[in-house]
Design an enzyme around this catalytic site. Sequence first.
Site, PDB file in Angstrom:
ATOM      1  N   GLY A   1      10.734 -25.861   7.763  1.00 54.10           N
ATOM      2  CA  GLY A   1      10.711 -25.897   9.219  1.00 54.10           C
ATOM      3  C   GLY A   1      12.097 -26.198   9.744  1.00 54.10           C
ATOM      4  O   GLY A   1      12.892 -26.867   9.077  1.00 54.10           O
TER       5      GLY A   1
ATOM      6  N   GLN B   1      18.483 -28.714  15.779  1.00 54.05           N
ATOM      7  CA  GLN B   1      19.131 -28.948  14.481  1.00 54.05           C
ATOM      8  C   GLN B   1      20.282 -27.977  14.226  1.00 54.05           C
ATOM      9  O   GLN B   1      21.085 -28.203  13.327  1.00 54.05           O
ATOM     10  CB  GLN B   1      18.114 -28.825  13.338  1.00 54.05           C
ATOM     11  CG  GLN B   1      17.066 -29.928  13.327  1.00 54.05           C
ATOM     12  CD  GLN B   1      16.099 -29.742  12.180  1.00 54.05           C
ATOM     13  OE1 GLN B   1      15.128 -29.003  12.301  1.00 54.05           O
ATOM     14  NE2 GLN B   1      16.365 -30.377  11.055  1.00 54.05           N
TER      15      GLN B   1
ATOM     16  N   CYS C   1      13.747 -33.836   5.752  1.00 57.49           N
ATOM     17  CA  CYS C   1      14.284 -33.140   6.925  1.00 57.49           C
ATOM     18  C   CYS C   1      15.657 -32.591   6.566  1.00 57.49           C
ATOM     19  O   CYS C   1      16.456 -33.289   5.943  1.00 57.49           O
ATOM     20  CB  CYS C   1      14.393 -34.126   8.091  1.00 57.49           C
ATOM     21  SG  CYS C   1      15.028 -33.387   9.602  1.00 57.49           S
ATOM     22  N   LEU C   2      15.917 -31.351   6.988  1.00 55.64           N
ATOM     23  CA  LEU C   2      17.217 -30.749   6.676  1.00 55.64           C
ATOM     24  C   LEU C   2      18.361 -31.499   7.351  1.00 55.64           C
ATOM     25  O   LEU C   2      19.506 -31.380   6.923  1.00 55.64           O
ATOM     26  CB  LEU C   2      17.230 -29.268   7.082  1.00 55.64           C
ATOM     27  CG  LEU C   2      16.251 -28.384   6.307  1.00 55.64           C
ATOM     28  CD1 LEU C   2      16.294 -26.956   6.825  1.00 55.64           C
ATOM     29  CD2 LEU C   2      16.554 -28.422   4.812  1.00 55.64           C
TER      30      LEU C   2
ATOM     31  N   HIS D   1       6.285 -32.700  13.047  1.00 49.36           N
ATOM     32  CA  HIS D   1       7.675 -33.038  12.716  1.00 49.36           C
ATOM     33  C   HIS D   1       8.648 -32.181  13.534  1.00 49.36           C
ATOM     34  O   HIS D   1       9.611 -32.689  14.103  1.00 49.36           O
ATOM     35  CB  HIS D   1       7.867 -32.831  11.204  1.00 49.36           C
ATOM     36  CG  HIS D   1       9.258 -33.026  10.695  1.00 49.36           C
ATOM     37  ND1 HIS D   1       9.559 -33.934   9.705  1.00 49.36           N
ATOM     38  CD2 HIS D   1      10.432 -32.425  11.010  1.00 49.36           C
ATOM     39  CE1 HIS D   1      10.863 -33.888   9.455  1.00 49.36           C
ATOM     40  NE2 HIS D   1      11.410 -32.971  10.225  1.00 49.36           N
ATOM     41  N   GLU D   2       8.378 -30.882  13.613  1.00 48.05           N
ATOM     42  CA  GLU D   2       9.304 -29.972  14.312  1.00 48.05           C
ATOM     43  C   GLU D   2       9.264 -30.179  15.825  1.00 48.05           C
ATOM     44  O   GLU D   2      10.301 -30.142  16.485  1.00 48.05           O
ATOM     45  CB  GLU D   2       9.010 -28.512  13.944  1.00 48.05           C
ATOM     46  CG  GLU D   2       9.170 -28.171  12.469  1.00 48.05           C
ATOM     47  CD  GLU D   2      10.498 -28.604  11.868  1.00 48.05           C
ATOM     48  OE1 GLU D   2      11.511 -28.642  12.591  1.00 48.05           O
ATOM     49  OE2 GLU D   2      10.512 -28.942  10.676  1.00 48.05           O
TER      50      GLU D   2
ATOM     51  N   HIS E   1      11.375 -32.967  16.914  1.00 48.62           N
ATOM     52  CA  HIS E   1      12.811 -32.662  17.021  1.00 48.62           C
ATOM     53  C   HIS E   1      13.180 -32.221  18.442  1.00 48.62           C
ATOM     54  O   HIS E   1      14.288 -32.460  18.894  1.00 48.62           O
ATOM     55  CB  HIS E   1      13.194 -31.526  16.067  1.00 48.62           C
ATOM     56  CG  HIS E   1      13.532 -31.967  14.674  1.00 48.62           C
ATOM     57  ND1 HIS E   1      14.582 -32.817  14.380  1.00 48.62           N
ATOM     58  CD2 HIS E   1      12.973 -31.665  13.474  1.00 48.62           C
ATOM     59  CE1 HIS E   1      14.649 -33.007  13.070  1.00 48.62           C
ATOM     60  NE2 HIS E   1      13.678 -32.325  12.492  1.00 48.62           N
TER      61      HIS E   1
END
Length: 175
Positions: free
Chosen positions: A49, A54, A97-98, A139-140, A143
Amino acid sequence: MNEPLLPILIVPDAMLRRKARPVAEGDADKVRDLAPRMLASMYAAPGIGLAAPQVGELLRLVVVDLGKDETEREPMVLVNPEIVARSAETAIREEGCLSLPGQYADVERPARVKIRWQELDGTKRETEADGLLATCLQHEVDHLDGVLFVDHISALKRNMLLRKLAKEQKLKARD
Ligand code: NI
């Protein structure tokens, strides 16, 4: 796709803490360009994701793919996603998470959610998600409001994890 990959911002980049604005009609060209590049960058990372903030774009745009591997891609592009219902029952799942590379923690969230979004062509969609998809979508969408998975764990665990990340990033920068 031969476009250059988008650099993914890493904590503590301030952009990751800002609230993204809704995608408007005037953003259509930008979002149509951005979504495939976000997917390509997410696959390259690799991740499941990625949210527009991000990659430095404060727009309410998310890409997700829970497909098994590169032979079975299942890309989802969610424009203006909104979680409209959450189950009382919760589930605990390990998240990463990236934007916090190499860091993982168990996070408790509602086990099931109902989510609404638009597709790239404006089609309105709604679905109920559970399991990994429910976790990933929550989660996304977080963000888009400047919220990170570490905000859902204890301050003690969060600080440990953020210190570890800072140390690892410093070592990486030195290489
Ligand atoms: Ni993330």
